[in-house]
Design an enzyme around this catalytic site. Structure first.
Site, PDB file in Angstrom:
ATOM      1  N   HIS A 127       1.075  -1.081   0.399  1.00  0.00           N
ATOM      2  CA  HIS A 127       0.141  -0.153   0.347  1.00  0.00           C
ATOM      3  C   HIS A 127       0.561   1.719   0.303  1.00  0.00           C
ATOM      4  CE1 HIS A 127      -3.120  -2.633   1.262  1.00  0.00           C
ATOM      5  NE2 HIS A 127      -4.207  -1.516   0.716  1.00  0.00           N
ATOM      6  N   LYS A 158      -9.607  -8.789   7.831  1.00  0.00           N
ATOM      7  CA  LYS A 158     -10.041  -8.926   9.459  1.00  0.00           C
ATOM      8  C   LYS A 158     -10.647  -7.363   9.901  1.00  0.00           C
ATOM      9  CE  LYS A 158      -6.916 -10.730  12.109  1.00  0.00           C
ATOM     10  NZ  LYS A 158      -6.222 -11.537  13.354  1.00  0.00           N
TER      11      LYS A 158
END
Length: 191
Positions: free
Chosen positions: A36, A103
């Protein structure tokens, strides 16, 4: 159970709702913090995420050394997605990714990007890394292995029947927000 097959088109993704159980088949890519940051800094990802899936996962992979099976995935559980909040809205906007898998959920800015661009967040089962790994039928490739290391590399997985639940949808709904509101209401009644 809703079956999702790669490529994940916008119409299908926008039809998904919070709480839908899904089974994913096709190509998914892993990516965590280094990926990222690299993308945010203008780096080239070497793969096309358009109508694809990004899995927040640091897999455990061993090399088999054979040409037919160079890598085997031993564990592929989701990693906590909240760390990618600073990057994810821009990633969604620029890449056209449709499925974010992880998650713990993500923030309102990411949810807004999902609504605007037609993406969803799928909650994978935490604590079941071996079960998730069993859904990976082939490691089709890897990018940025030398720069990022094995846990942070961009792995190309071909999966069959990878299970999860839509926890944030393209309609602006969040399962995490609903649970928080319900929990707060119950707590207030108890107090």
């Amino acid at each position: 159970m809703i079956e999702l097959k790669y490529p994940f088109d916008e119409k299908t993704v926008r039809s998904l709702k919070v709480g839908d159980a899904v089974a994913i088949t096709g190509r998914i890519y892993t990516g965590r913090d280094k990926l990222h940051k690299f993308f945010s800094d203008g780096g080239n990802l070497e793969v096309d995420f358009r109508d694809g899936a990004l899995y927040h996962c640091g897999p455990v992979i061993v090399g088999e050394g054979s040409e037919s099976k160079p890598y085997v995935v031993k564990a592929a559980g989701p990693t906590t997605s909240v760390r990618e909040n600073p990057y994810e809205p821009d990633f969604i906007a620029k890449t056209g990714v449709r499925l974010i898998i992880g998650k713990g959920g993500m923030d309102k800015n990411t949810l807004d990007a999902m609504k605007r661009y037609g993406a969803v967040y799928i909650q994978a089962v935490g604590g079941a890394a071996a079960i998730s790994a069993a859904a990976v039928k082939k490691v089709a490739g890897v990018s940025h292995l030398k720069e990022f290391g094995a846990a942070e590399a961009l792995w190309h997985f071909d999966v069959v029947d990878f299970r999860g639940v839509v926890a944030m949808d393209s309609h602006g709904e969040s399962l995490f927000e609903k649970v928080e509101i319900s929990s707060r209401e119950k707590l207030n009644k108890m107090i």
